[in-house]
Design a protein around this motif. Structure first.
Motif, PDB file in Angstrom:
ATOM      1  N   ILE A 135      41.760 -45.206   1.148  1.00 38.75           N
ATOM      2  CA  ILE A 135      41.393 -44.486  -0.069  1.00 38.75           C
ATOM      3  C   ILE A 135      42.269 -43.241  -0.228  1.00 38.75           C
ATOM      4  O   ILE A 135      42.767 -42.940  -1.326  1.00 38.75           O
ATOM      5  N   GLU A 136      42.483 -42.519   0.867  1.00 34.24           N
ATOM      6  CA  GLU A 136      43.321 -41.320   0.812  1.00 34.24           C
ATOM      7  C   GLU A 136      44.774 -41.670   0.506  1.00 34.24           C
ATOM      8  O   GLU A 136      45.429 -41.005  -0.301  1.00 34.24           O
ATOM      9  N   LYS A 137      45.288 -42.708   1.151  1.00 28.60           N
ATOM     10  CA  LYS A 137      46.695 -43.078   0.983  1.00 28.60           C
ATOM     11  C   LYS A 137      46.995 -43.525  -0.436  1.00 28.60           C
ATOM     12  O   LYS A 137      48.060 -43.221  -0.990  1.00 28.60           O
ATOM     13  N   TYR A 138      46.048 -44.270  -1.033  1.00 28.08           N
ATOM     14  CA  TYR A 138      46.275 -44.818  -2.370  1.00 28.08           C
ATOM     15  C   TYR A 138      45.344 -44.182  -3.397  1.00 28.08           C
ATOM     16  O   TYR A 138      44.954 -44.822  -4.375  1.00 28.08           O
ATOM     17  N   ARG A 139      45.032 -42.909  -3.208  1.00 28.44           N
ATOM     18  CA  ARG A 139      44.082 -42.228  -4.082  1.00 28.44           C
ATOM     19  C   ARG A 139      44.546 -42.231  -5.539  1.00 28.44           C
ATOM     20  O   ARG A 139      43.755 -42.488  -6.448  1.00 28.44           O
ATOM     21  N   VAL A 224      37.381 -49.540  -5.508  1.00 28.01           N
ATOM     22  CA  VAL A 224      37.632 -49.347  -4.078  1.00 28.01           C
ATOM     23  C   VAL A 224      37.656 -50.697  -3.355  1.00 28.01           C
ATOM     24  O   VAL A 224      38.508 -50.944  -2.492  1.00 28.01           O
ATOM     25  N   THR A 225      36.736 -51.588  -3.727  1.00 31.84           N
ATOM     26  CA  THR A 225      36.688 -52.902  -3.080  1.00 31.84           C
ATOM     27  C   THR A 225      37.965 -53.685  -3.343  1.00 31.84           C
ATOM     28  O   THR A 225      38.565 -54.269  -2.427  1.00 31.84           O
ATOM     29  N   GLU A 226      38.425 -53.709  -4.580  1.00 32.62           N
ATOM     30  CA  GLU A 226      39.644 -54.450  -4.903  1.00 32.62           C
ATOM     31  C   GLU A 226      40.871 -53.820  -4.249  1.00 32.62           C
ATOM     32  O   GLU A 226      41.782 -54.520  -3.804  1.00 32.62           O
ATOM     33  N   LEU A 227      40.901 -52.490  -4.175  1.00 33.68           N
ATOM     34  CA  LEU A 227      41.995 -51.830  -3.470  1.00 33.68           C
ATOM     35  C   LEU A 227      42.020 -52.246  -2.005  1.00 33.68           C
ATOM     36  O   LEU A 227      43.082 -52.546  -1.447  1.00 33.68           O
ATOM     37  N   SER A 228      40.848 -52.293  -1.374  1.00 31.60           N
ATOM     38  CA  SER A 228      40.789 -52.666   0.042  1.00 31.60           C
ATOM     39  C   SER A 228      41.238 -54.099   0.267  1.00 31.60           C
ATOM     40  O   SER A 228      41.869 -54.422   1.280  1.00 31.60           O
ATOM     41  N   TRP A 233      45.880 -55.957   4.700  1.00 27.51           N
ATOM     42  CA  TRP A 233      46.769 -56.056   5.861  1.00 27.51           C
ATOM     43  C   TRP A 233      46.989 -54.711   6.534  1.00 27.51           C
ATOM     44  O   TRP A 233      47.430 -54.650   7.675  1.00 27.51           O
ATOM     45  N   GLU A 234      46.653 -53.597   5.843  1.00 25.52           N
ATOM     46  CA  GLU A 234      46.788 -52.267   6.442  1.00 25.52           C
ATOM     47  C   GLU A 234      45.520 -51.811   7.142  1.00 25.52           C
ATOM     48  O   GLU A 234      45.521 -50.800   7.830  1.00 25.52           O
ATOM     49  N   LEU A 235      44.417 -52.535   6.927  1.00 23.47           N
ATOM     50  CA  LEU A 235      43.114 -52.101   7.442  1.00 23.47           C
ATOM     51  C   LEU A 235      42.868 -52.600   8.852  1.00 23.47           C
ATOM     52  O   LEU A 235      43.357 -53.658   9.257  1.00 23.47           O
ATOM     53  N   ASN A 236      42.069 -51.848   9.589  1.00 21.90           N
ATOM     54  CA  ASN A 236      41.593 -52.278  10.896  1.00 21.90           C
ATOM     55  C   ASN A 236      40.449 -53.269  10.676  1.00 21.90           C
ATOM     56  O   ASN A 236      39.375 -52.884  10.221  1.00 21.90           O
ATOM     57  N   PRO A 237      40.663 -54.566  10.967  1.00 21.28           N
ATOM     58  CA  PRO A 237      39.635 -55.567  10.663  1.00 21.28           C
ATOM     59  C   PRO A 237      38.360 -55.387  11.470  1.00 21.28           C
ATOM     60  O   PRO A 237      37.297 -55.834  11.061  1.00 21.28           O
ATOM     61  N   ASP A 238      38.453 -54.717  12.619  1.00 24.98           N
ATOM     62  CA  ASP A 238      37.264 -54.526  13.437  1.00 24.98           C
ATOM     63  C   ASP A 238      36.237 -53.631  12.736  1.00 24.98           C
ATOM     64  O   ASP A 238      35.051 -53.710  13.023  1.00 24.98           O
TER      65      ASP A 238
END
Length: 265
Positions: A135-139, A224-228, A233-238
């Motif tokens: 969210i911060e990176k792509y605010r 936010v959901t669509e951005l995620s 591929w940048e997110l920690n899946p855990d």
């Protein structure tokens, strides 16, 4: 020479569209719709990357294709597409063969960015982010996408406002969502949102209805959901599912606080 990419999906339309998109971006992309055909191509040609569905005619066959390519080309990149990833059970296996995983439907720009990532030196690859970090990176992207949705929504756009007035305190609301995501035990100790209360007061003065205030909150959740998903591929899946649940809880809390500021019962 253009990077050679093998695109595999048992849906012919998806396979064709993904391959065509990559070719338009200058890659030498070849598509096929059967795991057996893909294995023959991997054995016969020297591919730089594989873009494959998880289940190509058989459960988990994407893993087999990934392993086959890594056997003949250890430095090749692999991108996995999946509709319903079970990370708790499958993540260790995925990490053995797969460099990045996406949840379908996939935004084309995300595929292009991931292909570029595969070619980058590993020392230049950024670590996985939590949802607050994305969210911060792509605010700014998030703000622009939310504004576009708001101005197209009949309930929200019913009140004519300038860009500045529509976005007046959205940044503060997003900042509080990020803070809630990073608060220990956030699911049970979400802070009462002062920014959201002020937002409700502002919307009342601007002429919003209570339904429009709630609709705005829903648009934040969607954006936010669509951005995620685009930046999966940048997110920690855990942590992804817990973060997504916490984001929804935080938006709900902010919406209720906005209604308090609005003066609604």
């Amino acid at each position: 020479m253009a990077k050679r990419i093998l695109v595999v999906d048992d849906d012919p339309d998806i396979a064709s569209l993904n391959a065509e998109f990559l070719r338009m971006r200058g890659y030498a992309a070849v598509s096929c719709t059967a795991a057996a055909d893909a294995l023959r191509k991997i054995a016969a040609d020297n591919y730089d990357a594989l873009l494959t569905d998880l289940d190509v005619g058989g459960r988990g066959s994407g893993f087999i294709l990934a392993g086959a390519l890594k056997q003949v080309r250890p430095d090749a990149g692999v991108i996995l597409l999946t509709g319903l990833p079970d990370f708790a059970a499958a993540w260790t296996t995925i990490q053995s063969f797969v460099d990045r995983t996406f949840v379908k439907p996939v935004h084309p720009e995300s595929l292009e960015t991931a292909i570029e990532w595969l070619a980058a030196p590993q020392s230049a690859v950024a670590p996985h982010l939590d949802l607050a970090g994305v969210i911060e990176k792509y605010r700014q992207d998030l703000v622009e996408e939310w504004l576009a949705r708001a101005e197209e929504d009949p309930l929200v756009a019913m009140v004519a406002l300038s860009r500045e007035a529509r976005l007046d305190d959205l940044e503060d609301v997003l900042a509080e969502i990020v803070a809630n995501l990073r608060t220990p035990h956030r699911l049970t100790t979400l802070a009462r949102s002062e920014a959201a209360r002020r937002h409700g007061e502002l919307r009342r003065r601007q002429g919003y209805s209570t339904v429009a205030v709630l609709r705005e909150a829903s648009l934040i959740r969607q954006t936010v959901t669509e951005l995620s998903l685009r930046r999966f591929w940048e997110l920690n899946p855990d942590h992804f599912l817990a973060d997504l649940f916490a984001m929804n809880t935080s938006v709900d809390d902010a919406a209720l606080r906005s209604l308090e500021g609005f003066g609604a019962p």
